[in-house]
Write a protein that holds these residues in place. Structure first.
Motif, PDB file in Angstrom:
ATOM      1  N   TRP A 136       0.840  -1.212   0.000  1.00  0.00           N
ATOM      2  CA  TRP A 136       0.000   0.000   0.000  1.00  0.00           C
ATOM      3  C   TRP A 136       0.872   1.258   0.000  1.00  0.00           C
ATOM      4  O   TRP A 136       0.581   2.221  -0.711  1.00  0.00           O
ATOM      5  CB  TRP A 136      -0.945  -0.031   1.205  1.00  0.00           C
ATOM      6  N   ARG A 137       1.966   1.247   0.768  1.00  0.00           N
ATOM      7  CA  ARG A 137       2.886   2.398   0.787  1.00  0.00           C
ATOM      8  C   ARG A 137       3.419   2.656  -0.633  1.00  0.00           C
ATOM      9  O   ARG A 137       3.475   3.788  -1.103  1.00  0.00           O
ATOM     10  CB  ARG A 137       4.083   2.129   1.702  1.00  0.00           C
ATOM     11  N   HIS A 138       3.799   1.569  -1.307  1.00  0.00           N
ATOM     12  CA  HIS A 138       4.390   1.739  -2.637  1.00  0.00           C
ATOM     13  C   HIS A 138       3.333   2.046  -3.702  1.00  0.00           C
ATOM     14  O   HIS A 138       3.612   2.778  -4.654  1.00  0.00           O
ATOM     15  CB  HIS A 138       5.209   0.502  -3.002  1.00  0.00           C
ATOM     16  N   LEU A 139       2.164   1.486  -3.524  1.00  0.00           N
ATOM     17  CA  LEU A 139       1.079   1.778  -4.473  1.00  0.00           C
ATOM     18  C   LEU A 139       0.712   3.268  -4.418  1.00  0.00           C
ATOM     19  O   LEU A 139       0.443   3.892  -5.441  1.00  0.00           O
ATOM     20  CB  LEU A 139      -0.146   0.910  -4.159  1.00  0.00           C
ATOM     21  N   MET A 140       0.727   3.814  -3.193  1.00  0.00           N
ATOM     22  CA  MET A 140       0.460   5.253  -3.056  1.00  0.00           C
ATOM     23  C   MET A 140       1.500   6.075  -3.826  1.00  0.00           C
ATOM     24  O   MET A 140       1.169   7.093  -4.423  1.00  0.00           O
ATOM     25  CB  MET A 140       0.457   5.661  -1.578  1.00  0.00           C
ATOM     26  N   CYS A 141       2.748   5.610  -3.794  1.00  0.00           N
ATOM     27  CA  CYS A 141       3.809   6.306  -4.555  1.00  0.00           C
ATOM     28  C   CYS A 141       3.465   6.294  -6.045  1.00  0.00           C
ATOM     29  O   CYS A 141       3.591   7.313  -6.735  1.00  0.00           O
ATOM     30  CB  CYS A 141       5.157   5.617  -4.379  1.00  0.00           C
ATOM     31  N   PHE A 142       3.053   5.139  -6.520  1.00  0.00           N
ATOM     32  CA  PHE A 142       2.751   4.984  -7.945  1.00  0.00           C
ATOM     33  C   PHE A 142       1.563   5.867  -8.337  1.00  0.00           C
ATOM     34  O   PHE A 142       1.617   6.594  -9.333  1.00  0.00           O
ATOM     35  CB  PHE A 142       2.455   3.512  -8.234  1.00  0.00           C
ATOM     36  N   VAL A 143       0.530   5.804  -7.510  1.00  0.00           N
ATOM     37  CA  VAL A 143      -0.686   6.592  -7.784  1.00  0.00           C
ATOM     38  C   VAL A 143      -0.373   8.091  -7.716  1.00  0.00           C
ATOM     39  O   VAL A 143      -0.785   8.865  -8.583  1.00  0.00           O
ATOM     40  CB  VAL A 143      -1.800   6.208  -6.780  1.00  0.00           C
ATOM     41  N   GLY A 144       0.371   8.494  -6.711  1.00  0.00           N
ATOM     42  CA  GLY A 144       0.729   9.907  -6.553  1.00  0.00           C
ATOM     43  C   GLY A 144       1.635  10.385  -7.669  1.00  0.00           C
ATOM     44  O   GLY A 144       1.490  11.498  -8.163  1.00  0.00           O
ATOM     45  N   GLY A 145       2.577   9.550  -8.056  1.00  0.00           N
ATOM     46  CA  GLY A 145       3.525   9.919  -9.108  1.00  0.00           C
ATOM     47  C   GLY A 145       2.831  10.083 -10.444  1.00  0.00           C
ATOM     48  O   GLY A 145       3.074  11.039 -11.180  1.00  0.00           O
ATOM     49  N   GLN A 146       1.947   9.147 -10.747  1.00  0.00           N
ATOM     50  CA  GLN A 146       1.194   9.258 -12.003  1.00  0.00           C
ATOM     51  C   GLN A 146       0.221  10.421 -11.918  1.00  0.00           C
ATOM     52  O   GLN A 146      -0.101  11.039 -12.918  1.00  0.00           O
ATOM     53  CB  GLN A 146       0.415   7.972 -12.268  1.00  0.00           C
TER      54      GLN A 146
END
Lengths: 498, 188
Positions: A136-146
């Motif tokens: 979830w921590r890393h998915l948030m990075c992906f979602v935020g980055g995109q």
């Protein structure tokens, strides 16, 4: 005079926010599914509670406020700013319930750091965190980055409304004529690199004897954090955990790709390789990498420090610098290592972090194109003085096509740059006021504002609450590039007056 | 000139002595040093034989002449470069579902390892298990699900009520003189 916000504006904003919150709820079903698949049973209530909260809150907003026909610029900006803030609070629920955070504020800090692709962490005992929470921590990075909006909004909002939301997230490139196709292209590029990156990073670990499922998990997480220049890693040692120079090289390559504008990706994707050679922003980026590395090297020269080999020296110094410049924030040394660097070396990295990557990329900071515009403007002014009075002097640069430097562009770039400089200094002054040295405070402040994530040790769970709050604000402002935040501020003031 | 040299040597001696005393303070009665101390006084511990204790975590990364494993001591972790013959001594590695073996290792600490291109590590030559690792019991506490279920029911009911008694503004903003009820209406 800017017109005040009306009740209708508030209604449109609330309805759009409701949609976003519902999407956020659905996003959390991914780590929930992973928890079920991995039989991490104690994790289930954490995500279920958060999902229920999102669905109820989103449902209430959608029910109370009527559907949106078309969203205007001002409303779009406020929706974006509010979405990021609300996403931070709601995403922090499962993290806080994991028991790995001292307070809810720490969990919020971690979420804003992830969404803004910063990478500063307050999580404790990360090495024993569940894979679902870690994912979830890393998915948030992906979602935020995109871009949260790019993830959710494009599929929910039609027509120009979607473009207005997209711009609110500090993106302005219409790579293709239609915003929907632009979003699809960005997802195509990111998806392709996700598969490629995961394969390469996982392969690297499998060759080291790591079991395939573990290797894939690490590969996916590190790729998402690298491509979106976030800098989170599944383990507390960050990239040092892997003890693998090849793995480090891959993270550098993917973070550099992440820091490059999607417009350049599009050019390469469509076979226009000459763009790589001609693009002015890319030239500025590589020039500033060289300049900042020279400053860092000069700083090492002032230390009586001996590295065991030239390769060791480059592995440590260049990795931190590229990590800072692209805004990824990965580190292959412990936090205490950076604290041992000379102030000049730290200033080199600060310069790199402050400047950041390309516009329309996943990295933060002032951005290479803006720095390049200033350089061109200075050149233009000097040339104006040199030529006879009345001569029309023009400066050109190549960015997708040949462009002229015009005053409006420069004014806009200057405004954003000044805002960044103010943000950098504000955090540094606050850090110094709280008893830290000015250079470490500036380092941490720039790292937060430019969404980098490198740390000299100031960011830790026991840091003062005011500094945590200020860094959250810095990460939020830095990622959205101010305009949306200013608009939200005006909206709140207007609401207060009524 | 001699005086300057004398002052320089005295200062150097004092400084080294101070560092030595710092190191001695950090070493506990069992001759053990914490990983946090190793990193904070990395310069003085560089190249020295140290004893550290902590939990082995994560994964084992195999190489030709040895393997890497990470050791967690408090909130700080350090990489251990271990010879292959000691691999059999490590049974459980720490993760979410497992508490890893607590081991005491003896080895040489390098702040910038000459063999491994400059990263900090400990080259281990002895490894002893102090406390064996174990699997954590994972179960779902159904008691935790009840409040979530209640919240979901309350939320769903609230949304349904809102939908049933939603206020819908009229399409015509001007009030109708004959029928004020047409100005706006409740769905029920």
């Amino acid at each position: 005079m800017i017109p005040n916000f009306s009740r209708e504006d508030a209604s449109v904003i609330a309805h759009s926010l409701g949609r976003m919150i519902i999407i956020l709820g659905f996003l959390q079903t991914l780590p929930l599914t992973l928890a079920v698949f991995l039989r991490e049973w104690p994790v289930l209530p954490d995500f279920l509670l958060s999902i229920v909260c999102c669905l109820i809150l989103g449902g209430i907003l959608l029910t109370i406020f009527p559907p949106v026909e078309e969203i205007n610029w001002r409303q779009g900006m406020i929706v974006v700013a509010l979405t990021w803030l609300v996403a931070m609070f709601l995403s922090a629920v499962p993290l806080y319930l994991s028991g790995h955070f001292n307070s809810f504020l720490d969990a919020c800090f971690e979420c804003m750091s992830a969404y803004a692709t910063t990478g500063l962490v307050l999580v404790q005992d990360l090495d024993h965190l569940s894979l679902a929470h870690n994912f979830w921590r890393h998915l948030m990075c992906f979602v935020g980055g995109q871009g949260i909006i790019l993830v959710a909004g494009i599929f929910l909002f039609r027509g120009s409304g979607a473009f207005r939301l997209y711009v609110g997230e500090a993106r302005d490139a219409r790579i293709l004529p239609n915003i929907r196709t632009t979003a699809q292209f960005i997802w195509l590029v990111s998806g392709t690199y996700l598969v490629l990156g995961t394969l390469l990073l996982s392969g690297c670990l499998v060759l080291s004897g790591v079991k395939l499922p573990q290797a894939i998990f690490h590969g996916v997480c590190v790729f998402m954090a690298g491509w979106d220049t976030a800098g989170f890693a599944p383990k507390s040692l960050n990239i040092l955990y892997y003890h693998n120079p090849l793995f480090e090289l891959l993270t550098i390559i993917f973070s550099l790709l992440g820091a490059i504008s999607f417009t350049i990706h599009y050019a390469v994707w469509t076979g226009h390789f000459h763009e790589l050679k001609q693009n002015y922003e890319l030239r500025v980026l590589f020039s500033s990498v060289i300049l900042s590395y020279l400053i860092t090297l000069a700083g090492f020269g002032t230390l009586s420090r001996q590295f065991p080999s030239p390769l060791a020296f480059y592995r440590i110094s260049f990795y931190q610098l590229i990590s800072g410049h692209t805004g990824v924030g990965f580190s292959n040394v412990p936090v205490s290592e950076l604290a041992n660097w000379s102030e000049l070396s730290l200033l080199g990295v600060i310069f790199a972090m402050a400047l950041g990557g390309c516009t329309n990329s996943t990295s933060g900071g002032i951005k290479a194109l803006r720095a390049g515009l200033f350089f061109k403007t200075i050149r233009k002014e000097v040339r104006k003085l040199a030529y006879p009075e009345g001569t029309i002097v023009q400066e050109r640069f190549h960015h997708q096509r040949e462009l002229l430097v015009d005053d409006r562009q420069v004014r806009l770039a200057l405004t954003i740059t000044l805002c960044y400089i103010f943000l950098y200094l504000s955090g540094a002054i606050l850090g110094t006021f709280l008893g830290n040295g000015f250079v470490p405070s500036l380092f941490e402040s720039v790292s937060a504002s430019a969404n980098v994530g490198l740390s000299v040790g100031l960011t830790n769970p026991s840091m003062p609450t005011i500094l945590k709050l200020w860094y959250i604000l810095q990460m939020w402002c830095g990622r959205l590039e101010f305009i949306a935040i200013f608009m939200l501020g005006r909206f709140l003031v207007t609401l207060g007056r009524k | 000139m001699k005086n300057y040299l004398m002052v320089f040597f005295i200062l150097t001696w004092l400084l080294l002595g101070y560092q030595e005393s710092c190191c001695q303070e950090a070493v506990n009665s069992q001759g053990r040093v914490s990983v946090a101390t190793l990193f904070s006084q990395a310069k003085s511990y560089h190249g020295r034989t140290v004893t550290v204790q902590g939990e082995v975590i994560g994964d084992i990364f195999l190489r030709k002449t040895g393997f890497w494993v990470n050791l967690l001591d408090g909130d700080k972790a350090v990489g251990l470069w271990v010879p292959p013959e000691l691999k059999k001594d490590i049974n459980i590695l720490g993760s979410y579902k497992r508490r890893g073996d607590i081991v005491r290792v003896r080895g040489i600490f390098y702040w910038q390892c000459p063999e491994h291109t400059g990263t900090p590590d400990i080259h281990v030559f002895s490894l002893e298990i102090i406390l064996p690792g174990y699997e954590e019991t994972m179960y779902l506490d159904s008691g935790e699900l009840i409040p979530i279920l209640l919240l979901a029911i309350i939320g769903a009911s609230t949304i349904t009520l809102f939908r049933l008694f939603r206020y819908v503004p009229s399409a015509n903003p001007l009030p109708d003189k004959n029928n004020h009820a047409r100005d706006s209406r409740w769905t029920r």
